[in-house]
Design a protein around this motif. Structure first.
Motif, PDB file in Angstrom:
ATOM      1  N   TYR A 172     -85.250 -47.865 -10.129  1.00 11.80           N
ATOM      2  CA  TYR A 172     -84.052 -47.527  -9.359  1.00 11.80           C
ATOM      3  C   TYR A 172     -82.865 -48.153 -10.084  1.00 11.80           C
ATOM      4  N   VAL A 173     -82.006 -47.320 -10.632  1.00 12.13           N
ATOM      5  CA  VAL A 173     -80.868 -47.791 -11.415  1.00 12.13           C
ATOM      6  C   VAL A 173     -79.578 -47.516 -10.654  1.00 12.13           C
ATOM      7  N   ILE A 174     -78.773 -48.557 -10.476  1.00  8.50           N
ATOM      8  CA  ILE A 174     -77.491 -48.382  -9.808  1.00  8.50           C
ATOM      9  C   ILE A 174     -76.399 -49.101 -10.593  1.00  8.50           C
ATOM     10  N   LEU A 175     -75.171 -48.737 -10.338  1.00 11.00           N
ATOM     11  CA  LEU A 175     -74.014 -49.443 -10.886  1.00 11.00           C
ATOM     12  C   LEU A 175     -73.410 -50.254  -9.757  1.00 11.00           C
TER      13      LEU A 175
ATOM     14  N   LEU B 123     -77.636 -52.287 -12.905  1.00 12.19           N
ATOM     15  CA  LEU B 123     -78.702 -53.073 -12.291  1.00 12.19           C
ATOM     16  C   LEU B 123     -79.925 -52.178 -12.184  1.00 12.19           C
ATOM     17  N   ILE B 124     -81.045 -52.625 -12.738  1.00 14.87           N
ATOM     18  CA  ILE B 124     -82.260 -51.812 -12.780  1.00 14.87           C
ATOM     19  C   ILE B 124     -83.335 -52.466 -11.932  1.00 14.87           C
ATOM     20  N   GLY B 125     -83.843 -51.711 -10.978  1.00  9.46           N
ATOM     21  CA  GLY B 125     -84.921 -52.205 -10.135  1.00  9.46           C
ATOM     22  C   GLY B 125     -86.258 -51.640 -10.588  1.00  9.46           C
ATOM     23  N   ILE B 126     -87.245 -52.527 -10.669  1.00 13.29           N
ATOM     24  CA  ILE B 126     -88.584 -52.108 -11.104  1.00 13.29           C
ATOM     25  C   ILE B 126     -89.593 -53.101 -10.570  1.00 13.29           C
TER      26      ILE B 126
ATOM     27  N   MET C  92     -80.259 -50.819 -22.776  1.00  9.04           N
ATOM     28  CA  MET C  92     -80.713 -51.818 -21.811  1.00  9.04           C
ATOM     29  C   MET C  92     -80.399 -53.246 -22.231  1.00  9.04           C
ATOM     30  N   ALA C  93     -79.854 -53.413 -23.426  1.00 10.47           N
ATOM     31  CA  ALA C  93     -79.636 -54.757 -23.960  1.00 10.47           C
ATOM     32  C   ALA C  93     -78.666 -55.579 -23.117  1.00 10.47           C
ATOM     33  N   LYS C  94     -77.772 -54.896 -22.393  1.00  5.58           N
ATOM     34  CA  LYS C  94     -76.783 -55.611 -21.577  1.00  5.58           C
ATOM     35  C   LYS C  94     -76.993 -55.366 -20.087  1.00  5.58           C
ATOM     36  N   ALA C  95     -78.198 -54.943 -19.713  1.00  8.97           N
ATOM     37  CA  ALA C  95     -78.486 -54.647 -18.304  1.00  8.97           C
ATOM     38  C   ALA C  95     -79.073 -55.866 -17.602  1.00  8.97           C
ATOM     39  N   VAL C  96     -79.255 -55.719 -16.303  1.00  7.79           N
ATOM     40  CA  VAL C  96     -79.858 -56.767 -15.472  1.00  7.79           C
ATOM     41  C   VAL C  96     -81.002 -56.121 -14.691  1.00  7.79           C
ATOM     42  N   PHE C  97     -82.163 -56.786 -14.679  1.00  9.63           N
ATOM     43  CA  PHE C  97     -83.334 -56.281 -13.970  1.00  9.63           C
ATOM     44  C   PHE C  97     -83.638 -57.161 -12.758  1.00  9.63           C
ATOM     45  N   THR C  98     -84.074 -56.517 -11.695  1.00  7.31           N
ATOM     46  CA  THR C  98     -84.571 -57.236 -10.533  1.00  7.31           C
ATOM     47  C   THR C  98     -85.611 -56.362  -9.839  1.00  7.31           C
TER      48      THR C  98
ATOM     49  N   GLU D 229     -83.884 -62.847  -7.443  1.00  6.32           N
ATOM     50  CA  GLU D 229     -84.073 -63.315  -8.819  1.00  6.32           C
ATOM     51  C   GLU D 229     -83.831 -62.145  -9.778  1.00  6.32           C
ATOM     52  N   VAL D 230     -83.308 -62.464 -10.945  1.00 12.15           N
ATOM     53  CA  VAL D 230     -83.041 -61.432 -11.947  1.00 12.15           C
ATOM     54  C   VAL D 230     -83.455 -61.934 -13.324  1.00 12.15           C
ATOM     55  N   ILE D 231     -83.672 -60.982 -14.217  1.00 10.95           N
ATOM     56  CA  ILE D 231     -83.764 -61.291 -15.636  1.00 10.95           C
ATOM     57  C   ILE D 231     -82.654 -60.513 -16.325  1.00 10.95           C
ATOM     58  N   VAL D 232     -82.066 -61.098 -17.355  1.00  8.27           N
ATOM     59  CA  VAL D 232     -80.918 -60.468 -18.008  1.00  8.27           C
ATOM     60  C   VAL D 232     -81.221 -60.260 -19.483  1.00  8.27           C
ATOM     61  N   GLY D 233     -80.558 -59.264 -20.068  1.00 17.28           N
ATOM     62  CA  GLY D 233     -80.726 -58.982 -21.488  1.00 17.28           C
ATOM     63  C   GLY D 233     -80.166 -60.108 -22.337  1.00 17.28           C
TER      64      GLY D 233
END
Length: 369
Positions: free
Chosen positions: A95-98, A109-112, A175-181, A136-140
């Protein structure tokens, strides 16, 4: 002196001509080796990017929409539907949102699912993976460096504080500058628990990804579409084929230019050694032996050129490749190709002068001054 030593030493009796011939052929060999290494490097990089994590292609909405990808979101139930298609081994919804993140008004912001990040072409370089449905998140790595962030820092996401628990690397520049949660967290932020942006699809072992994608399009093409590495690979394959064709074109040009250069060098050699060739014929040298001598001398020059050109091509490309963001990849085939071309040039370049030498009448050659 043996016949072989005689052939090896003979070309360097006229050092200037030999050096010029070697330089000319070397340039062609350097280009061949350099282009081969760069082409293989591009192929390797592309394949790593496409196949990283094992995602063969992805599914998204059919129509234009307001999702981060510019398409409409799809119902989360499609994950189960696609997972049941013949040939599909694994599916992973994202699920990808801005949304406002940190100092950025709009950030990806990418949800997975925590266990699905391998299919998203990311791998942790430090820290740990986020927990499901947690803040919690992980960042590029690029994003972390640009914003001076590290594991343990807090990052504001849509007005809520999230802890950075990991930093990841990726082969996908998007995806190098994205944020995952967690995907459930993204659904909560977007206030929509029933939608997703994409589905990563991994086909079963031995299955053709294109056929599986076609199967999905045939059954569900009215509602969803495949935007996949298959399409990207076809486009990139065309580009790489053009690059390879250019490489072979340059190789052919190197053969022509090198052959002309060596023909000129060997013709001059025959012209300057007319009396010597006449003496050799007079003392009993056969036409075959004289032909072998001239062609052999030509091969000595071109093979030496191949050795020098291969070394220079390898060193220069290895040093300059990273500056062009390309990691060269050298295979034995590249150097075999260079040496085969050098041998072809040597034979072609030496054959015509050798025939001219063979046709010289001994009596005429002996009278030549």
């Amino acid at each position: 002196m043996s016949f072989l030593k005689f052939i090896i030493k003979n070309p360097f009796r006229r050092k200037n001509s030999a050096i010029l011939a070697i330089v000319g052929i070397c340039i062609g060999i350097v280009v061949i080796v350099a282009l081969g290494g760069i082409t293989n490097g591009l192929v390797s990089t592309f394949e790593d990017t496409v196949h990283a994590g094992g995602s063969d292609f992805s599914i998204c909405g059919k129509d234009t929409g307001d999702s981060a990808y510019g398409t409409n979101t799809i119902d989360a139930n499609w994950t189960e539907i696609i997972g049941n298609v013949s040939g599909v081994a694994e599916v992973m919804p994202i699920y990808v949102i801005l949304t406002p993140i940190g100092d950025d008004y709009m950030k990806t912001l990418i949800g997975i699912e925590p266990n699905g990040t391998s299919m998203a072409d990311i791998s942790l370089s430090s820290g740990r993976m986020f927990n499901n449905n947690s803040s919690e998140v992980i960042v590029g790595k690029v994003y972390a460096q640009d914003n001076n962030l590290s594991v343990g820092d807090n990052l504001t996401v849509d007005g809520e504080d999230f802890e950075i628990v990991g930093i990841y690397e990726t082969g996908d520049t998007n995806m190098a500058k994205a944020v995952f949660t967690s995907i459930t967290k993204v659904a909560e932020i977007n206030d929509d628990n029933n939608s997703i942006s994409n589905i990563y699809v991994k086909v079963a072992s031995g299955q053709d990804p294109q056929k599986v994608a076609d199967r999905i399009d045939e059954k569900y093409g009215d509602n969803i579409t495949t935007i996949s590495s298959i399409m990207e690979m076809e486009q990139m394959a065309d580009m790489l084929n053009m690059l390879k064709a250019s490489s072979w074109g340059i190789s052919l040009l190197a053969i022509v230019v090198g052959a002309l250069g060596i023909i000129n060098t060997m013709l001059m050699s025959v012209f300057e050694r007319t009396r010597e060739i006449g003496v050799l014929k007079a003392v009993g040298w056969s036409n075959r032996k004289i032909l072998t001598m001239i062609v052999g001398e030509s091969l000595v020059i071109t093979i030496l050129s191949a050795v020098i050109g291969s070394v220079i091509g390898f060193v220069v490309t290895t040093l300059l490749g990273p500056m062009m963001n390309v990691t060269p990849s050298f295979t034995p085939e590249i150097f075999v190709q260079a040496f085969v071309i050098a041998i072809i040039v040597g034979i072609i370049g030496g054959l015509y002068p050798a025939v001219k030498a063979v046709k010289l009448p001994p009596t005429e050659a002996l009278r030549y001054e």
